[in-house]
Enzyme design. Structure first.
Site, mmCIF file in Angstrom:
data_model
loop_
_atom_site.group_PDB
_atom_site.id
_atom_site.type_symbol
_atom_site.label_atom_id
_atom_site.label_comp_id
_atom_site.label_asym_id
_atom_site.label_seq_id
_atom_site.Cartn_x
_atom_site.Cartn_y
_atom_site.Cartn_z
ATOM 1 N N ASP A 256 23.496 14.722 -32.834
ATOM 2 C CA ASP A 256 23.757 13.308 -32.689
ATOM 3 C C ASP A 256 24.789 12.750 -31.482
ATOM 4 O OD1 ASP A 256 23.175 10.330 -34.020
ATOM 5 O OD2 ASP A 256 25.384 10.539 -34.791
ATOM 6 N N GLU A 261 27.406 10.097 -22.969
ATOM 7 C CA GLU A 261 26.358 9.346 -23.481
ATOM 8 C C GLU A 261 26.392 7.976 -22.869
ATOM 9 O OE1 GLU A 261 27.730 8.807 -27.470
ATOM 10 O OE2 GLU A 261 27.532 10.831 -28.246
ATOM 11 N N HIS A 280 23.739 8.700 -31.593
ATOM 12 C CA HIS A 280 25.080 8.638 -32.053
ATOM 13 C C HIS A 280 24.848 7.381 -33.219
ATOM 14 C CE1 HIS A 280 29.453 8.908 -30.922
ATOM 15 N NE2 HIS A 280 29.264 8.800 -32.269
#
Length: 528
Positions: A256, A261, A280
């Site tokens: 996750d 990111e 996420h």
């Protein structure tokens, strides 16, 4: 009238809590540019953010009457804590609000991984019917390694027990007593990884946990292990994981969070059909977003009403008199706790903090909380703050004792720690010098004198000729320069200690080389 500025989207229920404060004006203004934020913050008494707004030194400086910043979530890396603390601005977060959401997402990922649910779903949507291809495994009877037994890790372990899994837990602060109460088995990191059918990580991302699951550790796993990470990107070495997936040592992974990111489009993790990826989403439930918004809003209301509050990430407000008497000792207290965390090994069972001289003045427990923040924060990072450190210690089974004396044995004003762990005990003490600030002045019964800052290397060894030179050679070969040295012994030829101040971090490889030297009984790299 009080002004509360909300610059990121938070749940409506949180805004309603803020609006319930009498004589308060709540302004919700999201998507502000830097210049707009600087203007809007000028007359604000409170600021509420999530992760989008960056609260810089300039923002804090522009806030003429700001009293509190609230982060509707856990991490506060988008807030300049040092600047806020210097200005006397409280920073509070909501550490408990997304615990259940993160634990449930972890379990959803684990079940989906075990039963190939995303892959089977894609197959079926593509017009196929492959029942034989997607045969999964049961959770019942499998061993789950939970790496990190904080709030979320504990909730995952509880759910795994209900599913009939055998749970082994690794955590530097996990005691046998707490493990037994949870119905799990306490293990070292290596043992937990080696025996697991499933591995889930729940540690903060720190220097010590970065790439905790790396290529070397992945070579020790049970063939066919499945790995879940809903904690922090970077705990697992993504490239090493891809290699382990490629050669089928790892049967699948569910992630996750990622080192960078959003996950780039050409990332190799995207090519494995036995890998589940989510963007996420650990805290992305309606309930979690409401919980963190309400929690942080309630604490802001308490602060503005001058009532007791919780979850301060920086030091709670002190009176002017307290600040004057305590401020010189706060840095020393936290550094001693941080030193002890890196010196001791094994789960601590008790810590005694002794204050003498000026440091022994009644302080409402602020100094002890600061010691615990240093001690516990080394492992738990953002999860620990000045307000919850004592509660966290109690929940972990760590017994905390305060002793106050009028005068120390050697120094008039002194803070000393005695910590007991399952592997032994350690004692260290520090004091303040008017010109040079906080100093470490005693270590395991040996008098020393070293600044409580920078990178230090501690050894315990046999007092024999050539020992200092051999250690220095290893450091020199690694291009690590020695800036200062303190040695101590009780008798010639007996046990001795050495504390070196060095110019940069000492690698694990160098530590292992020093540990192999005949006569060395302990080596610790300590960063303050």
């Amino acid at each position: 009238m009080l002004k509360i500025l909300v610059t990121d989207d938070i749940a409506k229920m949180g805004v309603e809590v803020l609006e319930s404060l009498p004589d308060a004006l709540v302004e919700v203004r999201t998507g502000l540019s830097e210049s707009e934020l600087l203007e809007a913050i000028e007359d604000a008494d409170a600021l509420v953010v999530r992760s989008q707004t960056t609260v810089t030194q300039e923002v804090i400086r522009a806030a003429r009457q700001l009293k509190v910043i609230g982060r509707a979530g856990v991490g506060v890396d988008n807030i300049d804590l040092e600047s806020a603390t210097k200005r006397g601005v409280l920073v509070i977060n909501a550490p408990d609000g997304n615990t259940i959401a993160a634990a449930e997402h972890t379990f959803a990922m684990m079940i989906s991984l075990a039963r190939h649910i995303p892959a089977a779903n894609r197959d079926l949507l593509g017009g196929k019917w492959n029942r034989k291809r997607w045969v999964g495994v049961e959770l019942r009877g499998k061993t789950l390694a939970v790496l990190g037994m904080g709030r979320i890790g504990t909730e995952v372990a509880k759910r795994a027990k209900v599913f009939g899994m055998n749970v082994v837990g690794f955590d530097p602060f996990l005691t046998e007593e707490r493990a037994t109460s949870l119905g799990i088995v306490k293990a070292t990191l290596d043992d937990a990884v080696a025996q697991a059918d499933f591995i889930t990580v729940h540690t903060p991302l720190t220097k010590e946990t970065h790439h905790m699951i790396d290529s070397a550790r992945l070579r020790t796993v049970k063939p066919g292990v499945r790995i879940v990470n809903c904690a922090r990107g970077g705990i697992i070495d993504e490239m090493a994981l891809c290699e382990a997936l490629e050669d089928e040592r790892v049967a699948g992974a569910a992630l996750d969070v990622f080192e960078s990111e959003p996950l780039r489009e050409d990332h190799p993790l995207r090519r494995f059909e036995n890998v589940i990826l989510t963007p996420h989403l650990g805290a992305s439930t309606v309930e979690a977003q409401e919980n963190v918004a309400i929690q942080v809003a309630e604490q802001i209301v308490h602060v503005l009403k001058d009532e007791p509050f919780e979850h301060a990430v920086n030091l709670p407000s002190l009176s002017a008199k307290q600040k004057e008497s305590l401020s010189p000792y706060l840095a020393l207290a936290e550094k001693l706790g941080l030193f002890a965390a890196q010196l001791a090994q094994g789960a601590p069972s008790s810590i005694r903090v002794t204050y003498t001289g000026d440091a022994s003045a009644p302080d409402g427990g602020y100094l002890t909380r600061t010691v615990l923040k240093g001690l516990l924060g080394f492992q738990y990072s953002d999860d620990i703050n000045y307000v919850n450190a004592l509660r966290f210690a109690e929940e972990s089974g760590l017994r905390v004792q305060e002793v106050r004396e009028t005068r120390g044995r050697v120094y008039t004003n002194e803070i000393s720690l005695s910590i007991e762990t399952e592997n032994g005990s350690h004692h260290l003490a520090g004091t303040l010098y008017s010109e040079s600030g906080p100093r470490i002045v005693e270590l395991d019964g040996y008098p020393i004198d070293m600044p409580s800052e920078g990178v230090l290397l501690f050894t315990r060894h046999k007092d024999q000729p050539g020992m200092i030179g051999r250690i220095g050679t290893f450091l020199g070969d690694a291009q690590v320069n020695i800036a200062g040295m303190q040695v101590g012994r009780r008798e010639s030829g007996g046990e001795a200690i050495m504390l070196l101040a060095v110019d940069r971090s000492v690698s694990t490889d160098v530590i292992k080389q020093i540990e192999q030297v005949d006569g060395i009984s302990m080596v610790r790299a300590i960063e303050l």
